[in-house]
Scaffold this active site. Sequence first.
Site, mmCIF file in Angstrom:
data_model
loop_
_atom_site.group_PDB
_atom_site.id
_atom_site.type_symbol
_atom_site.label_atom_id
_atom_site.label_comp_id
_atom_site.label_asym_id
_atom_site.label_seq_id
_atom_site.Cartn_x
_atom_site.Cartn_y
_atom_site.Cartn_z
ATOM 1 N N LYS A 206 0.846 -1.183 0.000
ATOM 2 C CA LYS A 206 0.000 0.000 0.000
ATOM 3 C C LYS A 206 0.883 1.235 0.000
ATOM 4 C CE LYS A 206 -3.538 -2.246 2.708
ATOM 5 N NZ LYS A 206 -4.187 -2.337 3.985
HETATM 6 N N1 GLU Z 1 -6.334 -7.056 8.669
HETATM 7 C C1 GLU Z 1 -5.201 -7.806 8.280
HETATM 8 C C2 GLU Z 1 -4.643 -7.212 6.993
HETATM 9 O O1 GLU Z 1 -5.334 -6.431 6.362
HETATM 10 C C3 GLU Z 1 -5.616 -9.255 8.124
HETATM 11 C C4 GLU Z 1 -4.529 -10.231 8.205
HETATM 12 C C5 GLU Z 1 -5.012 -11.668 8.283
HETATM 13 O O2 GLU Z 1 -5.531 -12.146 7.270
HETATM 14 O O3 GLU Z 1 -4.894 -12.292 9.339
HETATM 15 O O4 GLU Z 1 -3.555 -7.474 6.592
#
Ligand code: GLU
Length: 436
Positions: A206
């Site tokens: 990102k």
């Molecule tokens: N919220 C995490 C991310 O966006 C998720 C990671 C996961 O899949 O455990 O990277």
Amino acid sequence: MEQVRVRFAPSPTGNLHIGGARTALFNWLYARATQGKFVLRIEDTDQARSKKEFLDEILFSLKWLGLEWDEISFQGERFAQYREYAQRLLQEGRAYTERSAQNTEAIIFKVTPQKIKITDLIRGEITFDAQDIKDQVLIKSDGTPTYNFACVVDDATMKISHVIRGDDHISNTPKQVLLYQALGLPLPKFAHLPLILGTQGGRLSKRTGATAISEFRQRGYLPEALVNYLLLLGWSPGNNQEVIDIQEAITLFDITNANKTAATFDAEKLDWMNNQYLKNADPEKLTDEIIPSLIEKGYIMKDSFDRGYVLSIVKLFQGRLPTLRDFIDWADFFFVDAVTVDPKAQEKHLSHDLSKEFSLFIKKLEVLPEFDPARIETCFRDLLQELNIESRKLIHPIRVALTGKTVGPGLFEVIYYLGKERTKQRLSRWIERRDI
Ligand code: GLU
């Protein structure tokens, strides 16, 4: 057999990018391949950085890609549950509290030194040393849960059977395993997808400005092409087959046959893939997609344009377009009165006097009984014979005079769709120029 339940867990702190979309695709695909469930979990615990606009973009992009979810839930609605689980660890002496300067309390997990072994479905056995892991904050002093803790509580309570995510999370996995063990919860299976590298090497992330999925949409990529491309960034159907229908992929896919090595994001390959899909796309649909841009550009008038004409031009170009948006640049000469001639092309092909050739060509076109590509071609070939010149001596200058460009669809079709009048006008411009 237990039901497969997988989840895609984006944080709405940014748009959906290539990496996230691939993770979503692989989860979705595995769910569809196993008649399991694909859960979308919005990890919005960071209330300051989570934004509605990002959430909307993520949901819109997933739908656009065709990755519909079976269930959706929001971490922001479950703070009480995370606290309850943290309290349990406190009571059992597995966690302790720490007071902040503002007199609020964080709950911290005590890490016991040990070796942690997991069998990753893609990477195989991996051993971690918890010696290297510090005590883990479960609930921050502002009352919000940390990612690792909320993730474990959710994956366990949502009965997630397989955690499929990017390799960038591999260092979180041992921390999460320790939490499962402390809470006495069964472990899911883990599958970490290899990284996606940028074309120049290095990570796509990102922060390094990787392109949002919504932008690929705006740039004129077809969702099916993007999905097919994402699929190849971690899996292949074998036999060097690259263009693969998603329904066929569902029948062949298994998470254990995902690639083990990092993939490289290759924009040219994506263009190639998009072209493969554009070639076979329904021209009526492409026309629908293109019309708003043509109106916006002022190439056609909203309420009074000839759809049949636009459709013909779309058909003429669709086999050669990398993206739909290129249509606007490549086919502009069909929609404007004054063609913009590329100066280099002019220099190369129109810098000598072609008045005689162009005039003769116009005369021949004038007397054609029917104005169609085949007759236009015959008339062009006759002219070559009469003048005793090679085709390339005339075909390029005519193309540049009519289209402003050196490349494009077949010249006789271009002339046909431009029509006799516009062809004459555009060629005459170069005759008159010589006379001045
Ligand atoms: N919220 C995490 C991310 O966006 C998720 C990671 C996961 O899949 O455990 O990277």
